[in-house]
Design an enzyme around this catalytic site. Structure first.
Site, PDB file in Angstrom:
ATOM      1  CB  SER A   1      -0.886  -0.003   1.247  1.00 39.16           C
ATOM      2  OG  SER A   1      -1.521   1.246   1.446  1.00 39.16           O
TER       3      SER A   1
ATOM      4  CE1 TYR B   1      -4.152  -2.056   5.182  1.00 38.44           C
ATOM      5  CE2 TYR B   1      -3.427   0.148   4.576  1.00 38.44           C
ATOM      6  CZ  TYR B   1      -3.817  -1.125   4.214  1.00 38.44           C
ATOM      7  OH  TYR B   1      -3.870  -1.466   2.880  1.00 38.44           O
TER       8      TYR B   1
END
Length: 244
Positions: free
Chosen positions: A129, A142
């Protein structure tokens, strides 16, 4: 004479979103695709109209991951992951541990098992990501897990380079998946926005504008798995319209 052997491809988290797009792209390319995930109904939906092998497995479970590798794979895409949208002060220990387990430990278990049988020309690909490359005010757990994934990718890349195997990460921004739609709907509810404005807010970090399509992530995975990507190793491919 016989033609070249079909590549065997494993995609974790293949039941929706990015994993679904990647699995279908490899199947359309003629590869023998196996998808795994926790929910068999989601896997079945991914495989509709395609020839795929479906395996129910939780990537946080060491034994279940090991069982996936009863035969070696040529390409392994570690896609399973996730985490809450919450500031650090509002993140529970359970949320923190769950995020690390599925996103980081799941990738570790998948790659470790993959290397037992992977030969020259093998490809390990982690779906990371842009959160692997920067922080975020409401994604502490995250972003931490995804930073860990990138550290794992860069380390494994050096470990396997002499074996003719590569290990890379794809780092997309917001992709048009059910997770992104959930973020959009959360903004609509919290701020009283219409869908167009909420989507614009979610995608505002992308200079090109709009959400990234899952098939664009799949195209990047196909390239990293191709013979032409032999010298791309330990790389974090930002797929973000210039955000990174």
């Amino acid at each position: 004479m016989t033609g070249p052997r079909m590549r065997r491809v494993l995609v974790t988290g293949g039941g929706s979103g990015i994993g679904r797009a990647i699995a279908r792209a490899f199947a359309e390319a003629g590869d023998a695709v196996t998808i795994c995930g926790r929910r068999m109904d989601a896997l079945e939906e991914t495989a509709q109209g395609y020839t795929m092998t479906l395996r129910q497995a939780d990537v946080t479970n060491e034994a279940q991951v090991a069982a996936l590798f009863d035969q070696p794979y040529d390409v392994v895409v570690a896609n399973a992951g996730g985490g809450p949208a919450a500031k650090l002060r509002n993140t529970t220990l359970e949320q923190w541990n769950d995020t690390l387990a599925v996103t980081l430990t799941g990738t570790f278990l998948t790659f470790r098992a993959a290397l037992d049988g992977m030969g020259q020309g093998g490809r390990l690909i982690a779906i990371a990501s842009t959160a692997s490359l920067k922080g975020g005010a409401t994604i502490a757990a995250y972003a931490s897990a995804k930073h860990g994934v990138l550290g794992l990718v860069r380390s494994v890349a050096q470990e396997v380079a002499k074996q003719g195997i590569t290990c890379n990460a794809i780092c997309p921004g917001f992709v048009d998946t059910p997770l992104a739609q959930g973020a959009i709907e959360g903004l609509m509810e919290k701020k009283g926005l219409d869908r167009a404005k909420a989507e614009a807010m979610v995608a505002s970090g992308n200079p090109v504008g709009g959400l990234i399509r899952p098939d664009e992530v799949a195209s990047a995975a196909l390239y990293l798995a191709s013979p032409g990507a032999r010298m791309i190793n330990g790389h974090a491919l930002s797929l973000s319209g210039g955000e990174i």
